[in-house]
Enzyme design. Structure first.
Site, PDB file in Angstrom:
ATOM      1  N   SER A  81       0.984  -1.246   0.000  1.00  0.00           N
ATOM      2  CA  SER A  81       0.053   0.141  -0.040  1.00  0.00           C
ATOM      3  C   SER A  81       0.930   1.177  -0.121  1.00  0.00           C
ATOM      4  O   SER A  81       0.443   2.240  -0.754  1.00  0.00           O
ATOM      5  CB  SER A  81      -0.988   0.048   1.301  1.00  0.00           C
ATOM      6  OG  SER A  81      -2.009  -0.991   0.991  1.00  0.00           O
ATOM      7  N   GLY A 124       6.192  -8.188   0.896  1.00  0.00           N
ATOM      8  CA  GLY A 124       6.983  -9.424   1.505  1.00  0.00           C
ATOM      9  C   GLY A 124       5.854 -10.333   1.693  1.00  0.00           C
ATOM     10  O   GLY A 124       6.370 -11.478   1.448  1.00  0.00           O
ATOM     11  N   CYS A 174     -18.480  -8.409   1.940  1.00  0.00           N
ATOM     12  CA  CYS A 174     -19.220  -8.197   3.280  1.00  0.00           C
ATOM     13  C   CYS A 174     -18.266  -8.404   4.513  1.00  0.00           C
ATOM     14  O   CYS A 174     -18.703  -7.976   5.551  1.00  0.00           O
ATOM     15  CB  CYS A 174     -20.021  -9.346   3.188  1.00  0.00           C
ATOM     16  SG  CYS A 174     -19.358 -11.036   2.919  1.00  0.00           S
TER      17      CYS A 174
END
Length: 392
Positions: free
Chosen positions: A73, A201, A326
């Site tokens: 991210s 990783g 969900c």
């Protein structure tokens, strides 16, 4: 619970024992900060540079093009925000796809709020973009193309070489989120025309909390994190030496054993797909049949809901995930499954099974045997299925 079958390797993988052994000295003995000047710190610094060279070798890159981060991210954020800042005077247009990971989606939405324009390319029923549609989307102000290497939900592999060629022809930077692909399929950044590449990783049997961003030489990407002068002044923060060493060891092992692991995983994947298609009615394989990651299986089962399916699988010791969002608290189905054309009611009944070289054929049989019973049980409780059967 008598047994545990872990088949959610797209979420995370088990740390390779050899990677753990490589990490231990830098947790207990060589615990110095690699940025320090005394000789005790040089062992840590040397280990980091050896890890950098090892990872670069797996990509056919130069060690100076590898920058360590906290994971996929962060790498995605750095690539997109960095290019946006670097190329702002040239243009404000970015091209991506409708099936990217949320690390790309949310970063694009952030950039849109700050004056950038983003084109989200459609994909076909298998989840692949059309290179001709990519060409048509390019504008004079386009500064970046960011297309994931392989999808984290349905496993489909994109035409990366064609994308790289198009980007180069138009002098546009090309970033790929390779978090799911790196360590599982061969990648040469030079041959594929990749300018920036993200990896993490824990997706290839390395530790969590560490990743890297490949930045091609000559791209003066500005920092995302400011502070110290680590990573040649481009990524501040004390380096996670044990994590970096463990990730590099896992990357080396993955590269060395890629063909062997891929053959085993592909064989198990295809066996699992064939059994499900043959023995469970109204089951649809999502993603491309052949152009997909060797360990990915994704099915939608009509007339059932993914969360219930996961709970019952878990009760039988099977760790899997759903194509539905969900489990993250959303009632909306996966944006990936909607993008490939599945209606909401079918997308909600999806299941992702991502195996590893550690899984066995006996486990695949156990999973399918349980899945047959669970799907039957859930459909018997469904008024929609009852109405369908009456209609049929």
């Amino acid at each position: 619970m008598s047994r545990l079958i872990y088949i959610d390797n797209a979420a995370t993988t088990r740390l390779d024992p050899d990677a753990f052994e490589a990490m231990k000295p830098f947790l207990l003995e060589h615990y110095s900060n690699p940025a320090s000047v005394y000789s005790f710190a040089q062992e840590s610094n040397q280990a980091v540079e050896e890890a950098r060279a090892a990872i670069a070798g797996t990509l056919h890159a130069d060690p100076g093009e590898i920058y360590f981060t906290a994971g996929g991210s962060e790498s995605d954020n750095w690539a997109l925000k960095g290019v946006a800042q670097l190329k702002r005077k040239k243009g404000n247009h970015i091209i991506t796809s409708k099936i990217e990971h949320h690390a790309i989606f949310e970063t694009c939405h952030y950039l849109e709020r700050h004056g950038f324009e983003v084109t989200y390319l459609d994909v076909d029923e298998y989840g692949r973009i059309d290179p001709e549609a990519l060409k048509a989307a390019i504008r004079p102000e386009t500064i970046l193309i960011s297309i994931m290497f392989a999808n984290n939900e349905i496993g489909t592999i994109q035409p990366i070489a064609e994308i790289g060629k198009i980007a180069k022809e138009h002098q546009i930077l090309f970033h790929t989120d390779a978090v799911q692909a790196y360590g599982h399929v061969p990648i040469s950044v030079e041959e594929l025309g990749i300018d920036l590449l993200s990896a993490s990783g824990h997706k290839f049997h390395g530790p969590k909390g560490v990743g890297f961003l490949y930045i091609r030489k000559g791209i003066a990407l500005p920092s995302l994190i400011h502070g110290g002068a680590q990573e040649h002044g481009r990524r501040a923060g004390t380096l996670n030496v044990p994590g970096i060493v463990g990730m590099a060891k896992a990357a080396q092992i993955a590269a060395e054993k890629m063909e062997e692991r891929s053959q085993k995983e592909t064989k198990l994947r295809d066996y699992l797909i064939q059994r499900i298609q043959k023995e469970i009615p109204y089951a649809k394989l999502n993603g491309h049949e052949k152009l997909r990651l060797p360990n990915n299986v994704n099915f939608s089962f009509r007339f059932i809901e993914g969360e219930s399916l996961l709970i019952l699988l878990d009760q039988n010791g099977i760790c899997a995930s759903s194509g539905s969002a969900c489990t993250s608290g959303s009632l909306d189905p996966s944006h990936v499954l909607l993008a490939i054309g599945l209606p909401h009611e079918i997308a909600h009944g999806s299941l992702r099974l991502t195996l590893s070289h550690e899984n066995t054929k006996e486990e695949m049989d156990f999973i399918v045997d349980k899945l047959i019973k669970i799907v039957k049980q859930l459909r018997e409780m469904s008024p929609l299925f009852e109405d369908f059967e009456k209609g049929a």
